[in-house]
Write an enzyme that holds these catalytic residues in place. Structure first.
Site, mmCIF file in Angstrom:
data_model
loop_
_atom_site.group_PDB
_atom_site.id
_atom_site.type_symbol
_atom_site.label_atom_id
_atom_site.label_comp_id
_atom_site.label_asym_id
_atom_site.label_seq_id
_atom_site.Cartn_x
_atom_site.Cartn_y
_atom_site.Cartn_z
ATOM 1 N N ASP A 199 -9.181 -4.703 -6.037
ATOM 2 C CA ASP A 199 -8.729 -3.706 -5.315
ATOM 3 C C ASP A 199 -9.267 -2.347 -5.927
ATOM 4 O OD1 ASP A 199 -7.378 -1.872 -3.689
ATOM 5 O OD2 ASP A 199 -5.369 -2.948 -4.320
ATOM 6 N N SER A 230 0.819 -1.277 -0.172
ATOM 7 C CA SER A 230 0.239 0.071 0.039
ATOM 8 C C SER A 230 0.764 1.288 0.047
ATOM 9 C CB SER A 230 -0.935 -0.059 1.226
ATOM 10 O OG SER A 230 -1.910 0.892 1.009
ATOM 11 N N HIS A 290 -8.040 -4.891 -1.107
ATOM 12 C CA HIS A 290 -6.658 -4.411 -0.812
ATOM 13 C C HIS A 290 -6.199 -4.898 0.600
ATOM 14 C CE1 HIS A 290 -3.786 -0.815 -1.455
ATOM 15 N NE2 HIS A 290 -3.953 -0.725 -0.149
#
Length: 461
Positions: free
Chosen positions: A372, A250, A405
């Protein structure tokens, strides 16, 4: 005798007149000194009044700027709510988050995420592995905490995960930056991910405890990340590593790319750290509020609203006094400006996808999921790397959902195991020299020449 007496009297009169003149001068001097003191006191008073008026003016300017920002922000939210659809839903979530004090929400997010990280394991065995257990295949990985003093003067902790029986610095080192939007995430929440890569690839993983928002603003996290890379490259773990990589998930992936950009463009008498490869799990690399991922119609509204909140609390403070535009027609919410006068989130340290050039970056492994909300950013990054560095410079792992995610640290997901195994294999191929770094018969392994080709490290010298 009379003449002499007259002469004495005449002289006495002259002296008396002279004394009178001196007394008059002294009196005038005293008056001038009093007037000068009065003038100086009056001058100081005027200067203090001017300074007070300036402070009042600055405060009024700040209040006016804050009022303009509030008006523009309110106009922005009103326009978003009137637009309907996903835009209205995200705006509604943003308003909900804005009603909660920032420190309170940050504390709640960190607490809940840590609990979720431990409760998400599908079995007691998997949950045990998430910590610092010696069970299962993680038994060969040991941990050790290091710390160093960053250029700004504060201490940064680095937790190393290394195979048993190896001195950490004799193995290839992967500097890892955890994700979770610059706000949550820590050593414990990403323990399984770091241990798994260290065990599967026989690397030393150096996880960095960088400063997080909202306590510390941009570019604090990046500054700590690059300082850690330099510290490791210079032998902070006890010796200069034979090869070096960066990794993250991330926003941690964004910091990894930014470190590669800084190392490439390093200015100074000595060259920057030589990074051989980068491993990026579902990178968040475009922090603009109007980034394509933030505009998608079929998306996770709550997730994107949460990312927007993370971006907001990571933002640097407004300049004082802020230079605001008088354009009342704009309904975009105002944003702090960076060093170059542009919005801070356009800085490559925050949004490396917006960097002017990605040429000459190390080869990259990018893992992302199809569902995602930020998958578009992984695709855009891969396309740019192929165009600017060549097709061999990027390797992607596109996983099918539903995993969303943040899947790489979830040990209960088979997709997480696939991603971690693939990343470890990619790192091993890129970092391993033909000669093993194991010490034999008291001799150190031959050093590895850095800066190998796109596929891996150069041969041993």
């Amino acid at each position: 005798g009379a003449a002499r007496m007259g002469d004495v009297l005449e002289r006495k009169g002259y002296y008396n007149e002279l004394v009178h003149v001196f007394e008059t001068i002294r009196e005038k001097l005293s008056i001038c000194e009093r007037e000068l003191r009065d003038d100086m006191e009056a001058k100081i008073q005027v200067e203090e009044e001017i300074a007070a008026l300036k402070r009042q003016l600055m405060e009024l300017r700040r209040q006016m700027a804050a009022t303009r920002r509030t008006k523009r922000t309110n106009d922005y939210f009103l326009a978003e709510l009137e637009a309907g659809g996903v835009r209205a839903a995200i705006a509604h979530m943003k308003l909900k988050y804005a009603s909660i004090p920032i420190p309170k929400r940050a504390h709640t997010l960190r607490r809940d995420f840590r609990q979720k990280s431990y409760q998400g394991a599908s079995s007691p065995l998997a949950r045990h592995k998430l910590g610092s257990s010696a069970d299962c295949h993680h038994q060969g990985v040991k941990t050790k905490d290091f710390s160093f003093t960053a250029p700004a003067g504060h201490s940064v902790t680095v937790r190393c995960y290394s195979s048993a029986g190896f001195d950490g610095a004799t193995l290839p080192v992967v500097v890892f930056f955890h994700g979770e939007g610059y706000v949550t995430g820590d050593f414990d929440t990403h323990e399984w991910l770091c241990r798994s890569i260290a065990a599967l690839g026989r690397f030393t993983i150096a996880a960095v405890d960088y400063r997080r928002a909202p306590e510390f603003k941009f570019p604090a996290a990046y500054d700590d990340a690059y300082a850690a890379v330099c510290w490791v490259a210079e032998g902070g773990l006890g010796d200069v590593p034979p090869s070096l990589a960066v990794a993250g998930d991330s926003n941690g992936a964004a910091m990894a790319i930014a470190c590669c950009l800084q190392a490439r463009d390093h200015a100074g008498e000595t060259p920057g750290p030589e990074i051989q490869v980068q491993v990026l799990f579902y990178p968040w690399i475009d922090l603009r509020p109007d980034a394509p991922a933030m505009q998608a119609e079929d998306t996770d509204v709550e997730f994107l609203a949460g990312m927007d909140w993370n971006r907001t609390v990571y933002a640097p403070p407004f300049t004082d006094p802020p230079e605001e535009s008088d354009d009342e027609s704009s309904i975009e919410p105002p944003h702090p400006l960076g060093e170059d006068g542009r919005p801070w989130f356009e800085d490559w340290r925050a949004s490396p996808l917006l960097a002017e050039s990605l040429a000459d970056l190390p080869p990259a492994f990018i893992a992302y999921a199809s569902d995602d909300p930020l998958a578009d950013e992984s695709v855009r990054l891969a396309d740019r790397l192929r165009a600017e560095c060549g097709h061999e410079a990027v390797h992607t792992l596109h996983l099918q959902g539903p995993i969303g995610h943040g899947f790489a640290k979830q040990s209960e997901l088979p997709q997480a195991h696939a991603a971690v195994s693939s990343a470890a294999a990619f790192l091993s191929a890129a970092l391993r020299a033909p000669m093993s770094p194991v010490r034999r018969n008291g001799d150190s392994a031959s050093p590895v020449r850095r800066g190998g080709g796109a596929g891996g490290a150069a041969a041993a010298e």
